[in-house]
Design a protein around this motif. Sequence first.
Motif, PDB file in Angstrom:
ATOM      1  N   UNK A 266       7.653  -3.916  -8.319  1.00 57.83           N
ATOM      2  CA  UNK A 266       7.806  -3.913  -6.936  1.00 57.83           C
ATOM      3  C   UNK A 266       9.194  -3.252  -6.295  1.00 57.83           C
ATOM      4  N   UNK A 267      10.177  -3.499  -7.000  1.00 59.72           N
ATOM      5  CA  UNK A 267      11.476  -3.432  -6.452  1.00 59.72           C
ATOM      6  C   UNK A 267      12.278  -2.067  -6.975  1.00 59.72           C
ATOM      7  N   UNK A 268      11.404  -1.377  -7.690  1.00 58.63           N
ATOM      8  CA  UNK A 268      11.960  -0.189  -8.223  1.00 58.63           C
ATOM      9  C   UNK A 268      12.539   0.750  -7.368  1.00 58.63           C
ATOM     10  N   UNK A 269      11.804   1.177  -6.363  1.00 59.36           N
ATOM     11  CA  UNK A 269      12.555   1.994  -5.216  1.00 59.36           C
ATOM     12  C   UNK A 269      13.615   1.446  -4.574  1.00 59.36           C
ATOM     13  N   UNK A 270      13.685   0.251  -4.082  1.00 62.81           N
ATOM     14  CA  UNK A 270      14.908  -0.283  -3.581  1.00 62.81           C
ATOM     15  C   UNK A 270      16.091  -0.314  -4.635  1.00 62.81           C
TER      16      UNK A 270
ATOM     17  N   UNK B  21      17.460  10.762  -4.414  1.00 57.56           N
ATOM     18  CA  UNK B  21      16.892  10.202  -3.239  1.00 57.56           C
ATOM     19  C   UNK B  21      15.521  10.854  -2.942  1.00 57.56           C
ATOM     20  N   UNK B  22      15.173  12.175  -3.196  1.00 56.24           N
ATOM     21  CA  UNK B  22      13.854  12.553  -3.023  1.00 56.24           C
ATOM     22  C   UNK B  22      13.062  11.896  -3.998  1.00 56.24           C
ATOM     23  N   UNK B  23      13.250  11.527  -5.190  1.00 58.41           N
ATOM     24  CA  UNK B  23      12.488  10.839  -6.130  1.00 58.41           C
ATOM     25  C   UNK B  23      12.373   9.572  -5.742  1.00 58.41           C
ATOM     26  N   UNK B  24      13.174   8.770  -5.173  1.00 54.50           N
ATOM     27  CA  UNK B  24      12.816   7.554  -4.531  1.00 54.50           C
ATOM     28  C   UNK B  24      11.948   7.370  -3.416  1.00 54.50           C
ATOM     29  N   UNK B  25      12.047   8.493  -2.622  1.00 61.58           N
ATOM     30  CA  UNK B  25      11.296   8.594  -1.287  1.00 61.58           C
ATOM     31  C   UNK B  25       9.823   8.865  -1.860  1.00 61.58           C
TER      32      UNK B  25
ATOM     33  N   UNK C 250       4.454   6.613  -2.573  1.00 56.71           N
ATOM     34  CA  UNK C 250       3.355   6.570  -3.679  1.00 56.71           C
ATOM     35  C   UNK C 250       2.796   5.150  -3.389  1.00 56.71           C
ATOM     36  N   UNK C 251       3.950   4.222  -3.703  1.00 53.22           N
ATOM     37  CA  UNK C 251       3.590   2.679  -3.781  1.00 53.22           C
ATOM     38  C   UNK C 251       2.891   2.357  -2.435  1.00 53.22           C
ATOM     39  N   UNK C 252       3.198   2.963  -1.215  1.00 49.87           N
ATOM     40  CA  UNK C 252       2.446   2.580  -0.135  1.00 49.87           C
ATOM     41  C   UNK C 252       1.137   3.073  -0.181  1.00 49.87           C
TER      42      UNK C 252
ATOM     43  N   UNK D  46      -0.753   0.869  -2.017  1.00 48.98           N
ATOM     44  CA  UNK D  46      -1.149  -0.368  -1.549  1.00 48.98           C
ATOM     45  C   UNK D  46      -2.327  -0.469  -0.507  1.00 48.98           C
ATOM     46  N   UNK D  47      -2.033   0.876   0.157  1.00 51.80           N
ATOM     47  CA  UNK D  47      -3.099   0.861   1.109  1.00 51.80           C
ATOM     48  C   UNK D  47      -4.611   1.219   0.471  1.00 51.80           C
ATOM     49  N   UNK D  48      -4.645   1.756  -0.492  1.00 54.33           N
ATOM     50  CA  UNK D  48      -5.837   2.037  -1.366  1.00 54.33           C
ATOM     51  C   UNK D  48      -6.539   0.941  -1.720  1.00 54.33           C
ATOM     52  N   UNK D  49      -5.557  -0.235  -2.107  1.00 59.79           N
ATOM     53  CA  UNK D  49      -6.166  -1.416  -2.801  1.00 59.79           C
ATOM     54  C   UNK D  49      -6.543  -2.282  -1.562  1.00 59.79           C
ATOM     55  N   UNK D  50      -6.322  -2.158  -0.510  1.00 59.50           N
ATOM     56  CA  UNK D  50      -6.508  -3.121   0.609  1.00 59.50           C
ATOM     57  C   UNK D  50      -7.997  -3.194   0.906  1.00 59.50           C
TER      58      UNK D  50
END
Lengths: 258, 292
Positions: B215-219, B274-278, B283-285, B288-292
């Motif tokens: 979960x913390x890979x992006x930050x 930076x682009x890769x992180x964004x 993607x994670x968002x 998360x939305x798809x699993x809700x």
Amino acid sequence: MTSRGDAAGDAAAALRIVGLRKSFGTLEVLRGIDLRLVEHEVVCLIGASGSGKSTLLRCVNLLEPIDEGRIFVEGEEITAPGVDVDRIRRRIGIVFQSFNLFPHMSVLDNVTLAPRRVLKLSRADADAQAFELLRRIGLDDKAREFPDRLSGGQQQRVAIVRALAMHPDLLLLDEVTSALDPELVAEVLSLVRELALGGMTMLIATHEMGFARDIASRVCFLDAGRILEEGPPEQIFRAPREERTQRFLQRVMEAGRL
Amino acid sequence: MTALGGLGPRDRGDVLEPPGRGRRSRRSGQGALRSTAIAFASTFVFFGVLAWVAVNSSGWPLVQQSFFNGALFAESLPDIAAAFWVNVQLFFIAEILILVLALVIAVLRSIPGPVLFPLRLLSTIYVDVFRALPGVLIIYILGFGIPGLNVEGVPTDPFFYAVIALTLIYSAYVSEVYRAGIDSVHPSQSAAARSLGLSQWQALRYVVLPQAIRRVIPPLLNDFIGLQKDTVLVSYIGVVEIFRQSQITEAAHFNYTPYLATALVFLVMTIPLARFTDWLVARDRRRAAANR
Ligand SMILES: Nc1ncnc2c1ncn2[C@@H]1O[C@H](COP(=O)(O)OP(=O)(O)O)[C@@H](O)[C@H]1O
Ligand SMILES: [Mg+2]
């Protein structure tokens, strides 16, 4: 009721709870629970939401520290100071309402994690055992899937198998069908029924009264942290002695669950 | 069908084609094409005008001379690229140390129990102090202060202190990122693991940490970007890395072009990350939305 003195010597009991009390802050949730299960016995806990069923099961599995009282498993006091809780938990399986499968692991790894890491089984042995268990519940073809690919009923059956893989002496089930869609309840209950027939000692918190009547050797009605009434299912469901038990069953019947 | 004659070509296409996905996507495809074209045209005009104004302003020759000197750019680039290798080494060594040290601190802080209290207290103080102090100050204190003690056997290489300083500064932040990840894993996961007989450490190792770290890979990547840039701070204690090298070249020619070359290097290195992180965050968002 047996007194505290001879409780320790009661090796015939698979589970024995004496004078168990538990509070969360100022809220006293368990107010003196006494309960005894012999081997192969299936006891169902019924009672309103908030009466303390989950807390009781979590205390037996040492997931909650208790305030007062003693708990024995096959004669050994598990609440004694200095006892190795990890060793105790190996012998007591618990399955939760919300499955709590590990979402980052395949079904197979969910089932083999504890046998491999705790019992130190080789991967091959642990896998073989897991496949055998999964085959019995018809989910061996899902072994490589991740939990989120399974239905709720399938996930809950995997959670039960995950607990069974540790060969527990005692299995605690906490409303294992409450989070399921109605059409998925039957498959989980029939697995539990099979376990009961196989002789598994179980303490089951449930809202499924028909199931409890079927499967239980004894039913305990929990009310505000006390076992208000206990007895064989025919007696509890047909002729409850306590007024509060009658009212609870009345409400359940009105909700169409009996 | 005389009515068709009065309709525009686009609308007629709609009427004649069978309904369904194909029609909808073609229509939005056309719309996207048109807005892309408009965006291109307006961007071209906007930056064209801007460049024209800049180049034709009275100060331009001077600016060009001291910032965009082509000959000096070509001349300084090899030295600057070589110095950048120092930054790359600093980055990788420090990053590995940070990932390990920060994880140890985060784990120490999230294990309850009285036995570890002293270590918990120590890590809490460390995190508080190192997040409160300006990085440059820490680099100075370590890089000049410790070798200045002249104690036998203490290293004098500024590169060593640069790595230590960056590691200490960033581990404080990164341990908090890890800790947020650990806290985000629901306690029922740990309870399920413990109920199977796994020890506290095993539950952490096999159940909590794998979920937390994912979960913390992006930050974490965001902190990597910060570290990549902050490697220039160690120029203050005499490590000849890219920024120090461009200062040297600048001083020799009284010209700022080497700084522009340095800026270019960082742009090329940092923007993709930076682009890769964004992209990962987005993607994670979505997931998360798809699993809700
Ligand atoms: N971790 C906790 N902290 C505080 N209160 C709790 C906690 N767990 C349960 N309770 C409270 O204890 C009471 C009994 O809860 P529970 O054992 O879950 O009942 P049941 O399973 O019968 O619905 C409830 O009032 C609940 O709010
Ligand atoms: Mg409950």
